[in-house]
Write an enzyme that holds these catalytic residues in place. Structure first.
Site, mmCIF file in Angstrom:
data_model
loop_
_atom_site.group_PDB
_atom_site.id
_atom_site.type_symbol
_atom_site.label_atom_id
_atom_site.label_comp_id
_atom_site.label_asym_id
_atom_site.label_seq_id
_atom_site.Cartn_x
_atom_site.Cartn_y
_atom_site.Cartn_z
ATOM 1 N N CYS A 398 0.834 -1.201 0.000
ATOM 2 C CA CYS A 398 0.000 0.000 0.000
ATOM 3 C C CYS A 398 0.872 1.255 0.000
ATOM 4 O O CYS A 398 1.424 1.627 -1.024
ATOM 5 C CB CYS A 398 -0.971 -0.033 1.172
ATOM 6 S SG CYS A 398 -2.340 1.132 1.004
ATOM 7 N N HIS A 511 -3.582 -5.141 0.078
ATOM 8 C CA HIS A 511 -2.869 -5.684 1.242
ATOM 9 C C HIS A 511 -2.835 -7.212 1.175
ATOM 10 O O HIS A 511 -3.846 -7.859 1.403
ATOM 11 C CB HIS A 511 -3.576 -5.269 2.533
ATOM 12 C CG HIS A 511 -3.352 -3.844 2.904
ATOM 13 N ND1 HIS A 511 -2.421 -3.447 3.839
ATOM 14 C CD2 HIS A 511 -3.942 -2.705 2.468
ATOM 15 C CE1 HIS A 511 -2.446 -2.118 3.961
ATOM 16 N NE2 HIS A 511 -3.371 -1.648 3.138
ATOM 17 N N GLU A 513 -1.285 -9.204 3.277
ATOM 18 C CA GLU A 513 -1.082 -9.837 4.578
ATOM 19 C C GLU A 513 -2.366 -10.340 5.217
ATOM 20 O O GLU A 513 -2.342 -11.282 6.024
ATOM 21 C CB GLU A 513 -0.370 -8.866 5.539
ATOM 22 C CG GLU A 513 -1.204 -7.687 6.007
ATOM 23 C CD GLU A 513 -1.105 -6.468 5.107
ATOM 24 O OE1 GLU A 513 -1.314 -5.351 5.597
ATOM 25 O OE2 GLU A 513 -0.833 -6.644 3.899
#
Length: 572
Positions: A398, A511, A513
């Site tokens: 990001c 994102h 993760e």
């Protein structure tokens, strides 16, 4: 529906979220379908507007819900996809009650905490528990509820009353309470002290809630004397007093619960013995053991703003850990405060500046995570430049991706004023801009949020190969700014290739993760660790990674290390 409530006493930060997740793991291993609900007693509607320093990371769900980080634990431990309705806050409850009052739903009644607020809480729990979260149709068998905060807090009182009433509402055989409490050892006497837990249970009982299991947090396993005293004064059978002592990694907690037969007590009270079997946890326990045996390090420099609080980057850390295990490497995160890399720090604190650069240069890979605000931005840009010029594997998530774009614009395109309008609204070369549909006046829930589809525009690239040569991926987003669409052609002509874009062909940020799981590492984190270990070529040449579903963002994985088109892949 069966309910397991997890509460906490004495102090906060005992690990109620991990305990709740671990209970879910053991029950799931018994063959049951599990869902989760997190109750946060704060007045914020959601976690989206809170600083990571205040409350840790903001976890993002598929439906765009910005929630407490414990829901990330639930998703990772149980491999489920929760919704925004699986997170209850005081703000949500009060907002719902006020909306009903304004509509006249209460038919002129005086609106009060009891019954209106507590009824709203109970109704919300029942609705949230019925939402399928494991990809199957119909509700789960058991809902694990975590009540945030500490028993006795003023702000959690309405929830305690609601849950007390709820235990009667659902009836015998459908409600089970696990109370997590601290049993400290005083250095002066070296004895496990049970009094704090006794007082905590007394408060709990005074609120109409009776614990079925005491989960005692302590540094060492409870001794017989302490367990007998707790049983006597807390009115809990000794067999139902379990020790959650310090372990080498949190993946051992489910095994602690199983070995102390906590699941048997839960199944017995909830009358599930007929449909549940013995917990089958071989894969889980094996992973926990492997994690303990790792000794060859892979060093990742985390260049961020909130390096003083690891919970600020919890999902990133977990994704790195998930990706390290397949390579049998011990993850070593080097926390590098971004501002320490800047020239201003060199003038003010040269020793701090030198130490930060030494950390960065000693790392095998560099990761710049997401964030907001301009503090440390120039340091992050310097880190990206160092990685690009020195062939160091780099992953930017990001803001980290946007940082790499700014650095490329300045260093390669010679646009020395290049910046994001977030940091310099008047920049002559705005390579990162505010998204047109965003709001500059309202902060909560106004970003690009939740699961969105990204299409691979370049099939023969590292990112596409890491994802198994699929045409598209679905990843979660949380951002207000994007790469300036008017500059994309200029970047790509210079060799900065945006290999993944949304359906409009203009947006790249996301994102990776948030969807990483212990047994299913994020593809991009897997690539970063592989490149950092010198094994990226081997990974790409095999098919072992192809089944891995990931969560992606933007990535630069430098096998050869430069930003030319053939070796740089940016994706979100």
């Amino acid at each position: 529906m069966k309910y397991v409530l997890v509460t906490g006493g004495v102090v906060s930060g005992l690990g109620k979220g991990v305990t709740a997740s671990s209970i879910g793991v053991v029950l799931k291993a018994c063959g049951l379908r599990i869902t989760s609900i997190k109750i946060d007693p704060y007045l914020n509607v959601d976690a989206g507007t809170m600083s990571p320093f205040e409350h840790g990371e903001v976890f993002v769900l598929d439906d765009g819900g910005e929630v407490d980080l414990d829901l990330g634990n639930y998703e990772r431990f149980l491999n489920i996809k929760l919704t925004r309705d699986n997170n209850i806050t005081t703000g949500k409850i009060i907002q719902s009650v006020i909306n009903k009052e304004r509509r006249g739903d209460y038919l002129g009644k005086t609106v009060q905490t009891v019954p209106h607020v507590v009824n709203e809480i109970q109704d919300w729990i029942e609705r949230g528990a019925m939402i399928p979260v494991d990809g199957k149709e119909g509700p789960a068998d058991v809902c694990v509820i975590e009540l945030g905060g500490t028993i006795g807090d003023i702000e959690s009182m309405p929830f305690c009353e609601a849950l007390s009433q709820f235990s009667y509402r659902v009836g015998p055989g459908n409600f089970f309470l696990v109370h997590v409490s601290l049993v400290p050892i005083l250095n002066v006497v070296g004895e496990q002290k049970t009094k704090p837990t006794q007082h905590s249970v007394k408060i709990l009982r005074g609120l109409g809630l009776t614990p079925n299991i005491l989960a005692c947090r302590c540094t060492m396993p409870l001794d017989k004397k302490a367990k007998e005293k707790l049983s006597q004064f807390c009115h809990v059978q000794a067999a139902n007093i379990v020790t959650l002592h310090d372990v080498t990694n949190i993946w051992h907690i489910p095994s602690l619960l199983r070995d102390q037969k906590a699941h048997e007590a839960i199944l017995r009270v909830l009358q599930l013995q007929g449909i549940a079997g013995e917990p089958l946890m071989e894969e889980w326990t094996s992973r926990a053991r492997i994690c303990d045996t790792l000794h060859i390090p892979v060093r990742i420099a985390m260049v961020g703003k909130y390096t003083g609080l690891s919970d600020s980057y919890l999902s990133v850390l977990k994704a790195l850990l998930h990706a390290s295990i397949p390579f049998r490497r011990k993850l070593a995160v080097e926390w590098v405060p971004a501002s320490d890399l800047e020239d201003s720090t060199a003038e003010e604190s040269p020793d701090v500046h030198l130490a930060a650069w030494n950390q960065l240069k000693a790392a095998d890979g560099v990761l710049v995570p997401g964030g907001f605000g301009d503090r440390g931005v120039e340091g992050k840009i310097l880190a990206a430049k160092y990685a690009r010029e020195n062939n160091v594997p780099f992953l930017g998530i990001c803001l980290g991706m946007q940082i790499a774009v700014i650095e490329f614009a300045r260093s390669v395109l010679n646009l020395h004023d290049a910046n994001s309008t977030e940091f310099d609204p008047h920049t002559k070369d705005p390579c990162v801009i505010f998204m047109p549909e965003g709001s500059k006046t309202h902060m909560g829930g106004t970003m690009r949020l939740g699961s969105r589809r990204t299409y691979f525009k370049v099939s023969d690239c590292i990112s596409a190969k890491l994802y198994g040569n699929t045409d598209y991926i679905d990843e979660r987003h949380r951002h207000r700014y994007e790469v300036n669409p008017d500059m994309i052609d200029k970047f790509e002509r210079a060799g900065l290739v945006f290999v993944g874009k949304d359906e409009s062909g203009q947006r790249m940020e996301f994102h990776p993760e948030f969807k990483s799981r212990p047994g299913q590492p994020s593809a991009l984190f897997l690539g970063l660790i592989a490149a950092s270990c010198g094994e990226l070529s081997a990974l790409l040449q095999t098919s072992s990674h192809r089944g891995l579903k990931a969560a992606s963002s933007y990535e630069i994985l430098a096998e050869n290390g430069h930003y030319p088109a053939e070796s740089l892949n940016i994706q979100t």
